[in-house]
Write an enzyme that holds these catalytic residues in place. Structure first.
Site, short mmCIF file in Angstrom:
data_model
loop_
_atom_site.label_atom_id
_atom_site.label_comp_id
_atom_site.label_asym_id
_atom_site.label_seq_id
_atom_site.Cartn_x
_atom_site.Cartn_y
_atom_site.Cartn_z
N TRP A 136 0.86 -1.20 0.00
CA TRP A 136 0.00 0.00 0.00
C TRP A 136 0.89 1.24 0.00
CZ3 TRP A 136 -2.03 2.69 4.85
CH2 TRP A 136 -2.96 3.68 4.52
N ASP A 217 -1.00 -6.05 8.85
CA ASP A 217 -1.96 -5.03 8.46
C ASP A 217 -3.22 -5.77 8.03
OD1 ASP A 217 -3.49 -3.04 7.42
OD2 ASP A 217 -1.93 -2.15 6.18
N LYS A 253 -13.30 -0.97 5.81
CA LYS A 253 -13.80 -1.64 4.61
C LYS A 253 -14.90 -2.63 4.94
CE LYS A 253 -9.82 0.03 3.11
NZ LYS A 253 -9.42 0.89 2.04
C1 LMR Z 1 -6.71 2.31 -0.83
O1 LMR Z 1 -5.66 1.67 -0.85
O2 LMR Z 1 -7.26 2.72 -1.85
C2 LMR Z 1 -7.40 2.56 0.48
O3 LMR Z 1 -6.72 1.93 1.51
C3 LMR Z 1 -7.66 3.99 0.72
C4 LMR Z 1 -6.44 4.76 1.09
O4 LMR Z 1 -6.50 5.47 2.09
O5 LMR Z 1 -5.43 4.72 0.38
#
Ligand code: LMR
Length: 495
Positions: A136, A217, A253
């Site tokens: 992420w 996570d 989510k």
């Molecule tokens: C995403 O990866 O799109 C979500 O977790 C929202 C974010 O805050 O990035």
């Protein structure tokens, strides 16, 4: 105008994920598609408040004496934390009975990451956290804010689409003992590629031997399989082995509580005394960061998780959301396989969760936005939530158009490069026809005898007419091909 104290502040870049929503909203095109943010949308592409959440809110409003707007204690709303623990560990886990898990409410997954990384830095002397490649986009920033640097470990193979489990284990074994390793509990963001149970089990002895600290996570529990328990499998395996670990849990989510910022840090330790000491320090960091956590989301989650009928409804609604995404995954896979069969799309169906890692490069992603009004993250991550039966074929057609352009672009590049190489290596012959031609082939002008020599002596195969398919060229073999053609020309030159 007087000079501003802030004149030295340069403009910051927009957030690579959140800004996609801004761009999408500003785009007036009727066919626009938002495949950017990881937030659930229903088949009408609208955000949805879960029924279980609505019912919990009604209950909360009727009981203002319980659900006050007072400050929560530093650890957060305790009934919520108890339920949140059960969601992760299972209701009867021995670690919960023995009080070995300390839990502190936090601002969803992001707050949990920030506070727990800060805790590890201050109290455990951790300066580096290993994160998967890819991961992420905000992991590095949040962990960096806690003064910990990040280093990537192997997660996907060179194709960028499938797991490289051997590479991952090798990296884990090569890290210094006691390293902190961030793991996605399920539905890996951005790739959608998860380890299977056997692979998770293989990691357990490595973590034990190396005394690494697993740092989970858990943002998408329920979205990988549609089943909250199944999606907790990895964390439960580590708990059953008695391995100490940290979990950052988000209910954004699966309960759709995005803006409520509801989540928790759970730290699984060896005994209650350790858990209590650890909690006391995490609470100090919470106090020094944002004082206390917000109450409304925690009230909702405590009612949903703690009321049997609402918990059943919650499970059904999670299953339904995950089911819609799975349906979209199958449909975009079918559409891409039919529309753009020159490319293999199996990775799309093999991945899980809210995202598909398409394999499109950042240039193609930009073109999709600029020309087709389709927005996704530059890594090629497509949020399946933005698809419905009405736009799937449009997305597949647009991707096909970009794939064709990319292929044509590569062939043109190869044409230019083989032209340059031949012009330099065999300048006695004019090669202008190569650059003048178009498409997948080049008609070289070599005769059938020369073509045969190329195959026999240099293992280069082309049609006897002298037609060379540019698709077989790359930067690694162009000069070899040019050198071989030069040698054949020399050998067959009329004396
Ligand atoms: C995403 O990866 O799109 C979500 O977790 C929202 C974010 O805050 O990035």
């Amino acid at each position: 105008m007087s000079k501003s104290r802030f004149s030295g502040v340069v403009q910051g870049p927009p957030d690579p994920i959140l800004n996609l929503g801004v761009m999408f909203r500003a785009d007036p095109h009727p066919k626009k598609v938002n495949l950017g943010i990881g937030a659930y949308r229903n088949a009408e592409l609208k955000p949805e408040i879960l029924q279980c959440v609505r019912k919990a809110e009604e209950f909360i409003y009727k009981h203002p004496e319980t659900y006050t707007k007072e400050y929560l204690p530093l650890e957060g709303y305790v009934p919520f934390l108890k339920e949140a623990q059960k969601l992760i560990f299972g209701p009867d886990h021995v670690a919960l009975k023995e009080g070995r898990v300390c839990s502190i409410q936090e601002l969803s997954g992001s707050g949990s990451l920030l506070i727990s990384a800060d805790f590890m830095h201050r109290l455990l002397g951790i300066n580096k956290i290993y994160i998967p490649n890819p991961t992420w986009g905000n992991h590095g920033a949040l962990i960096g804010k806690a003064l910990c640097e990040t280093e990537k470990y192997t997660y996907l193979g060179a194709d960028g689409l499938y797991i490289d489990f051997e590479g991952m284990k090798k990296d884990f074994l090569a890290m210094p003992d006691g390293s902190v390793i961030l793991l996605h509990a399920c539905a890996h963001n951005p790739s959608g590629v998860d380890l299977n149970e056997e692979q998770w089990r293989e990691l357990l002895p490595i973590f034990k031997k190396k005394q690494h600290l697993p740092y989970f996570d858990c943002a998408y529990q329920g979205f990988a399989t549609g089943d909250l328990d199944k999606d907790a499998m990895a964390m439960r395996l580590f708990a059953d082995e008695g391995i100490e670990f940290i979990i950052c849990q988000s209910l954004s989510k699966n309960m759709g509580l995005y803006g409520e910022r509801c989540g928790a840090i759970h730290i699984h330790t060896v005994d209650k005394e350790t858990a209590d000491r650890v909690a006391s320090q995490v609470k100090r960091i919470v106090r020094a960061t944002h004082s206390v956590s917000p109450c409304h989301g925690a009230y909702i989650a405590s009612v949903v998780l703690g009321t049997p009928e609402l918990f059943e409804l919650f499970k059904e609604e999670v299953k339904k959301m995950a089911g819609r995404l799975l349906d979209m995954r199958k449909k975009i896979y079918d559409a891409l396989s039919k529309t753009a069969p020159e490319k293999n799309w199996d990775h799309v169906i093999y991945q899980r969760g809210m995202f598909s890692f398409t394999g499109l490069d950042s240039h193609q992603v930009k073109m999709l936005a600029d020309e087709y009004h389709i927005y996704m993250v530059s890594s090629g991550r497509m949020a399946l939530t933005g698809l419905n039966d009405g736009n799937i074929q449009y997305v597949a057609d647009s991707i096909k158009a970009e794939e064709v352009k990319k292929m044509a672009g590569r062939l043109l590049d190869m044409r230019k490069k083989i032209y340059d190489a031949l012009s330099k290596t065999a300048p006695e012959k004019n090669w202008d026809h190569v650059i003048y031609q178009r498409g997948m082939f080049s008609f070289t002008g070599l005769d059938s005898h020369q073509v045969k020599m190329l195959a026999d002596e240099y293992h280069i195969y082309m049609v006897s007419s002298g037609r060379m398919a540019l698709t077989g060229l790359n930067d690694g073999n162009i000069q070899y091909v040019a050198d071989s053609i030069k040698a054949v020309l020399d050998k067959t030159a009329k004396k």
